[in-house]
Scaffold this motif. Structure first.
Motif, PDB file in Angstrom:
ATOM      1  N   UNK A  34     -25.665  16.585  41.552  1.00  0.00           N
ATOM      2  CA  UNK A  34     -26.457  17.829  42.162  1.00  0.00           C
ATOM      3  C   UNK A  34     -27.399  18.181  40.855  1.00  0.00           C
ATOM      4  N   UNK A  35     -27.552  17.454  39.656  1.00  0.00           N
ATOM      5  CA  UNK A  35     -28.246  17.871  38.645  1.00  0.00           C
ATOM      6  C   UNK A  35     -28.002  19.359  38.285  1.00  0.00           C
ATOM      7  N   UNK A  36     -26.744  19.629  38.315  1.00  0.00           N
ATOM      8  CA  UNK A  36     -26.193  20.708  37.912  1.00  0.00           C
ATOM      9  C   UNK A  36     -25.217  21.011  36.813  1.00  0.00           C
ATOM     10  N   UNK A  37     -25.391  21.990  35.757  1.00  0.00           N
ATOM     11  CA  UNK A  37     -24.423  22.491  34.836  1.00  0.00           C
ATOM     12  C   UNK A  37     -23.916  23.709  35.215  1.00  0.00           C
ATOM     13  N   UNK A  38     -22.355  23.842  35.166  1.00  0.00           N
ATOM     14  CA  UNK A  38     -21.793  25.096  35.239  1.00  0.00           C
ATOM     15  C   UNK A  38     -20.884  25.428  34.061  1.00  0.00           C
TER      16      UNK A  38
ATOM     17  N   UNK B 187       0.916  -1.157   0.066  1.00  0.00           N
ATOM     18  CA  UNK B 187      -0.126  -0.024  -0.095  1.00  0.00           C
ATOM     19  C   UNK B 187       0.774   1.122  -0.028  1.00  0.00           C
ATOM     20  N   UNK B 188       0.460   2.076  -0.582  1.00  0.00           N
ATOM     21  CA  UNK B 188       1.278   3.445  -1.071  1.00  0.00           C
ATOM     22  C   UNK B 188       0.390   4.805  -0.429  1.00  0.00           C
ATOM     23  N   UNK B 189       0.756   5.808  -0.177  1.00  0.00           N
ATOM     24  CA  UNK B 189       0.475   6.975   0.278  1.00  0.00           C
ATOM     25  C   UNK B 189      -0.117   7.943  -0.907  1.00  0.00           C
ATOM     26  N   UNK B 190      -1.302   8.248  -0.983  1.00  0.00           N
ATOM     27  CA  UNK B 190      -1.608   9.299  -2.250  1.00  0.00           C
ATOM     28  C   UNK B 190      -2.196  10.553  -1.775  1.00  0.00           C
ATOM     29  N   UNK B 191      -2.316  11.023  -0.790  1.00  0.00           N
ATOM     30  CA  UNK B 191      -2.806  12.351  -0.252  1.00  0.00           C
ATOM     31  C   UNK B 191      -1.796  13.125   0.203  1.00  0.00           C
ATOM     32  N   UNK B 192      -2.213  14.661   0.312  1.00  0.00           N
ATOM     33  CA  UNK B 192      -1.455  15.500   0.549  1.00  0.00           C
ATOM     34  C   UNK B 192      -2.651  16.729   1.008  1.00  0.00           C
ATOM     35  N   UNK B 193      -2.680  17.135   2.201  1.00  0.00           N
ATOM     36  CA  UNK B 193      -3.601  18.293   2.623  1.00  0.00           C
ATOM     37  C   UNK B 193      -3.142  19.259   3.863  1.00  0.00           C
ATOM     38  N   UNK B 194      -3.743  20.136   4.211  1.00  0.00           N
ATOM     39  CA  UNK B 194      -3.312  20.831   5.512  1.00  0.00           C
ATOM     40  C   UNK B 194      -4.580  21.599   5.912  1.00  0.00           C
ATOM     41  N   UNK B 195      -4.756  21.847   7.136  1.00  0.00           N
ATOM     42  CA  UNK B 195      -5.666  22.665   7.600  1.00  0.00           C
ATOM     43  C   UNK B 195      -4.960  23.624   8.786  1.00  0.00           C
ATOM     44  N   UNK B 196      -5.486  24.728   8.609  1.00  0.00           N
ATOM     45  CA  UNK B 196      -5.231  25.673   9.984  1.00  0.00           C
ATOM     46  C   UNK B 196      -6.439  26.206  10.796  1.00  0.00           C
ATOM     47  N   UNK B 197      -6.193  26.403  12.154  1.00  0.00           N
ATOM     48  CA  UNK B 197      -7.204  26.771  12.934  1.00  0.00           C
ATOM     49  C   UNK B 197      -6.842  27.394  14.109  1.00  0.00           C
ATOM     50  N   UNK B 198      -7.469  27.990  14.787  1.00  0.00           N
ATOM     51  CA  UNK B 198      -7.401  28.800  15.840  1.00  0.00           C
ATOM     52  C   UNK B 198      -8.018  28.179  17.266  1.00  0.00           C
ATOM     53  N   UNK B 199      -7.539  28.316  18.489  1.00  0.00           N
ATOM     54  CA  UNK B 199      -8.319  28.321  19.677  1.00  0.00           C
ATOM     55  C   UNK B 199      -8.815  29.143  20.217  1.00  0.00           C
ATOM     56  N   UNK B 200     -10.209  29.160  20.537  1.00  0.00           N
ATOM     57  CA  UNK B 200     -10.889  30.562  20.948  1.00  0.00           C
ATOM     58  C   UNK B 200     -10.681  30.507  22.617  1.00  0.00           C
ATOM     59  N   UNK B 201     -11.686  31.376  23.387  1.00  0.00           N
ATOM     60  CA  UNK B 201     -11.530  31.355  24.645  1.00  0.00           C
ATOM     61  C   UNK B 201     -11.760  29.835  25.551  1.00  0.00           C
ATOM     62  N   UNK B 202     -11.134  30.193  26.611  1.00  0.00           N
ATOM     63  CA  UNK B 202     -11.164  28.908  27.385  1.00  0.00           C
ATOM     64  C   UNK B 202     -12.558  28.807  28.045  1.00  0.00           C
ATOM     65  N   UNK B 203     -13.241  27.722  27.618  1.00  0.00           N
ATOM     66  CA  UNK B 203     -14.686  27.597  28.394  1.00  0.00           C
ATOM     67  C   UNK B 203     -14.705  26.071  28.618  1.00  0.00           C
ATOM     68  N   UNK B 204     -15.064  25.738  29.869  1.00  0.00           N
ATOM     69  CA  UNK B 204     -15.231  24.529  30.200  1.00  0.00           C
ATOM     70  C   UNK B 204     -16.672  24.178  30.756  1.00  0.00           C
ATOM     71  N   UNK B 205     -17.368  23.254  30.234  1.00  0.00           N
ATOM     72  CA  UNK B 205     -18.744  22.833  30.656  1.00  0.00           C
ATOM     73  C   UNK B 205     -18.526  21.590  31.872  1.00  0.00           C
ATOM     74  N   UNK B 206     -19.191  22.154  33.093  1.00  0.00           N
ATOM     75  CA  UNK B 206     -18.968  21.024  34.128  1.00  0.00           C
ATOM     76  C   UNK B 206     -20.560  20.602  34.744  1.00  0.00           C
ATOM     77  N   UNK B 207     -20.541  19.109  34.152  1.00  0.00           N
ATOM     78  CA  UNK B 207     -21.989  18.438  34.780  1.00  0.00           C
ATOM     79  C   UNK B 207     -21.849  17.736  35.897  1.00  0.00           C
TER      80      UNK B 207
END
Length: 387
Positions: free
Chosen positions: A242-246, A218-238
């Motif tokens: 306590x039946x609670x989401x913060x 088997x031989x490789x046949x692809x070449x590609x690239x992506x760029x992205x940015x990491x946004x604000x820090x947000x963490x969802x806590x469940x």
């Protein structure tokens, strides 16, 4: 002395005088003038079934290389570099399978004469299951994602030589970030940082499998690239108990909501999940998850956390939000609360669930990445012992 002998002696004396006046360099000049510049191209002219991992090289003797052009049947150029004395040129990447190449060389001989040569060759035909290429790089190019978003590369065929394939992947960041690759299965590999991404970091990810020998023919046949940015820090806590989401942004709790999570036998999984998808007007049925009850329900907003069907969504039919866990594993919210969540959450935001007796263990249940111990993650999982 006859005339012929006299003339021969005079010619010999003249040549001796010229040699004495001209010095050592002139003694070599007649020899140098006879040398013809040679150009050698690899792969050779007319070669067929050339292995794609071959590297095009050009060498010249008795002169210097001025220009080397290498391109395929569609005009895609392969670049390269000259040696300091311009007697050699080496391509900077592998060839593509199933391709025809042209090499044009222009040079100048020691005598200043222009020399050119054109060569053609073709590479090994690779089709079907032997042609391995990426089908996507995620997150999408130009996107802004949350701090838990892993990099994902998926493939059209199983990758046999997974350890070698890693040499074709590259992650570049605008600031140092420790991280590593881990094979989820033979068709998908993830890269994640040791800790959540730093907010604001810019990331470029690329793969260059073209021409790589991936084992078992088997031989490789692809070449590609992506760029992205990491946004604000947000963490969802469940918190299941306590039946609670913060919602925690930049270390501070900015919102607290009541929720209802999975009931006994259908508990919401403990651990770190990642927002994978956001959809509106979501339809829920018991047949989709093989639930014993018969139902068809609708949510205005839904955000996927696992492939197996855990979502955060509005559950207008649930009268026990904040007091009991009654769902089939999803996190249910009131409509107005869920609307806010939907509008203020991005793909890649982490969801940290605590208080449940059910652990998040399944590596296939994307994205389970953050629940793999870092020491284990660093092994790369080449034998897919956890996959």
């Amino acid at each position: 002395m006859n005339e012929i002998s006299r003339r021969t002696a005079l010619l010999g004396a003249a040549l001796l005088a010229l040699t004495a006046c001209g010095g050592k360099e002139d003694k070599l000049a007649p020899v140098a003038a006879q040398r013809t510049m040679g150009i050698t191209v690899f792969p050779a002219y007319g070669a067929t079934d050339v292995k794609p991992d071959s590297i095009v090289t050009v060498t010249g003797t008795y002169g210097r290389l001025d220009d080397v052009q290498v391109f395929d049947s569609e005009g895609t150029v392969i670049t390269g570099a000259f040696s300091d004395d311009r007697t050699a040129w080496v391509a900077d990447r592998r060839l593509a399978p199933s391709e025809k190449y042209t090499v044009i060389v222009r040079a100048t001989s020691e005598r200043g004469a222009a020399v050119s040569q054109t060569s053609k060759f073709s590479t090994l035909e690779v089709t079907g299951k032997n042609a391995v290429g990426s089908t996507l790089i995620s997150p999408p190019d130009g996107s802004t994602v949350g701090v838990a978003q892993p990099i994902v590369i998926a493939f059209n065929q199983p990758v046999i030589n997974r350890e070698a394939a890693l040499a074709a992947f590259k992650v570049e960041t605008s600031e140092p970030v420790e991280g590593g690759w881990y094979w989820i299965d033979s068709r998908e590999v993830h890269w994640r940082p040791k800790e959540f991404w730093p907010s604001g970091v810019e990331v470029k990810v690329s793969e260059s499998l073209v021409g790589m020998d991936l084992g078992d023919g088997r031989w490789g046949v692809s070449r590609r690239e992506n760029s992205f940015t990491v946004g604000r820090e947000q963490i969802i806590k469940v918190d299941v108990r306590k039946h609670r989401l913060q919602v925690v942004r930049n270390g501070k709790v900015i919102k607290t909501f009541s929720v209802s999570t999975g009931k006994p036998g259908w508990e919401t999984r403990n651990g770190i999940k990642v927002i994978m998808e956001k959809v509106t007007n979501k339809k829920w049925t018991n047949t989709a998850i093989d639930a014993p009850e018969s139902y068809t329900l609708y949510s205005s907003y839904a955000m996927r956390m696992t492939n197996s069907g855990e979502f955060i969504h509005d559950a207008t039919w649930n009268g026990r939000i904040g007091s009991a866990n009654t769902s089939h594993g999803c996190v249910g919210m009131r409509l107005s609360d869920m609307r806010w969540m939907f509008n203020n959450t991005i793909m890649g935001d982490p969801v940290v669930t605590t208080g449940s007796p059910r652990k998040f263990r399944e590596l296939w249940n994307r994205y389970q990445d953050w629940n793999v111990d870092w020491d284990q993650w660093q092994t790369g999982n080449f034998d897919l012992s956890d996959g």
